[in-house]
Design an enzyme around this catalytic site. Structure first.
Site, PDB file in Angstrom:
ATOM      1  N   HIS A  52      -3.372  -5.277   0.696  1.00 18.89           N
ATOM      2  CA  HIS A  52      -2.906  -5.636   2.047  1.00 18.89           C
ATOM      3  C   HIS A  52      -2.911  -7.151   2.228  1.00 18.89           C
ATOM      4  CE1 HIS A  52      -2.712  -1.662   4.067  1.00 18.89           C
ATOM      5  NE2 HIS A  52      -3.536  -1.325   3.082  1.00 18.89           N
ATOM      6  N   CYS A  97       0.814  -1.212   0.000  1.00 21.83           N
ATOM      7  CA  CYS A  97       0.000   0.000   0.000  1.00 21.83           C
ATOM      8  C   CYS A  97       0.856   1.275   0.000  1.00 21.83           C
ATOM      9  CB  CYS A  97      -1.018  -0.036   1.135  1.00 21.83           C
ATOM     10  SG  CYS A  97      -2.443   1.038   0.805  1.00 21.83           S
ATOM     11  N   GLU A 149      -1.354  -8.798   4.388  1.00 26.34           N
ATOM     12  CA  GLU A 149      -1.246  -9.162   5.816  1.00 26.34           C
ATOM     13  C   GLU A 149      -2.604  -9.378   6.470  1.00 26.34           C
ATOM     14  OE1 GLU A 149      -1.882  -4.722   6.127  1.00 26.34           O
ATOM     15  OE2 GLU A 149      -1.119  -6.148   4.658  1.00 26.34           O
TER      16      GLU A 149
END
Length: 195
Positions: free
Chosen positions: A166, A58, A168
């Site tokens: 993202h 990002c 994660e």
């Protein structure tokens, strides 16, 4: 950097200050973080040149493009032909981070090798996006509207990957995210063993 076995640049609610790509601030209400800019923009080319495993997401991806000489759309949703890549404001985090659109993977690249897929769904929580890709960067994936979603510096001596989404978020439940994070972790261990 001499101590690092890898560099991971996170996302952030803040944006890269547009003065770093020779533009004025488009929306004064959006957060900026000049302290982070001061740390990351000089660090990125040094880490890549040293071959330290490098993974950005990002804002980190936007920083990487800017640090290497590229520019950003400050409001990609205002660019004709592009969709709104921002998360639905005010919704629960589970809704904000849910899959938003597919990405089309560039064949023969690093992302294709890691994921072994032509496309997959990603979340989307960004207002800025790559406008002019920095010299030496290779596109690894695009959104359906053409926005660059992933890239690498092809001639860097070490593992490097920058993604706009993202991975994660709930990574353990997402095979693509686990493949990306595992590849980065493996690269860090290999790099550490050579030091």
């Amino acid at each position: 950097l001499a101590l690092a076995d890898g560099v991971f640049l996170t996302g952030s609610p803040s944006n890269v200050h547009p003065s770093h790509f020779d533009e004025a601030v488009h929306d004064e209400t959006l957060p900026l973080d000049p302290v982070r800019d001061a740390w990351t923009l000089p660090l990125i080319p040094k880490a890549l040149a040293l071959g330290i495993p490098f993974f950005s997401i990002c804002r980190g991806t936007q920083e990487t493009n800017v640090a290497l000489g590229g520019s950003l759309h400050q409001a990609v949703h205002e660019v004709e032909g592009h969709m709104d890549h921002r998360d639905p404001h005010g919704e629960p985090v589970e809704v904000q981070y849910q899959p938003a659109h597919p990405v089309n993977v560039t064949q023969g690249g690093l992302l294709a090798a890691i994921t072994e897929r032509d496309s997959f769904e990603v979340n989307s929580l960004h207002g800025q996006a790559v406008k002019r890709l920095a010299p030496g960067l290779r596109i690894e994936a695009r959104a359906p509207d053409g926005v660059v979603e992933a890239f690498t510096q092809a001639d860097a001596p070490g593992f490097n990957l920058s993604v706009q989404w993202h991975p994660e978020w709930r990574a353990a439940d997402n095979p693509v995210s686990m493949a990306l994070l595992t590849a980065f972790g493996d690269a860090c261990r290999t790099y550490q063993a050579t030091k």
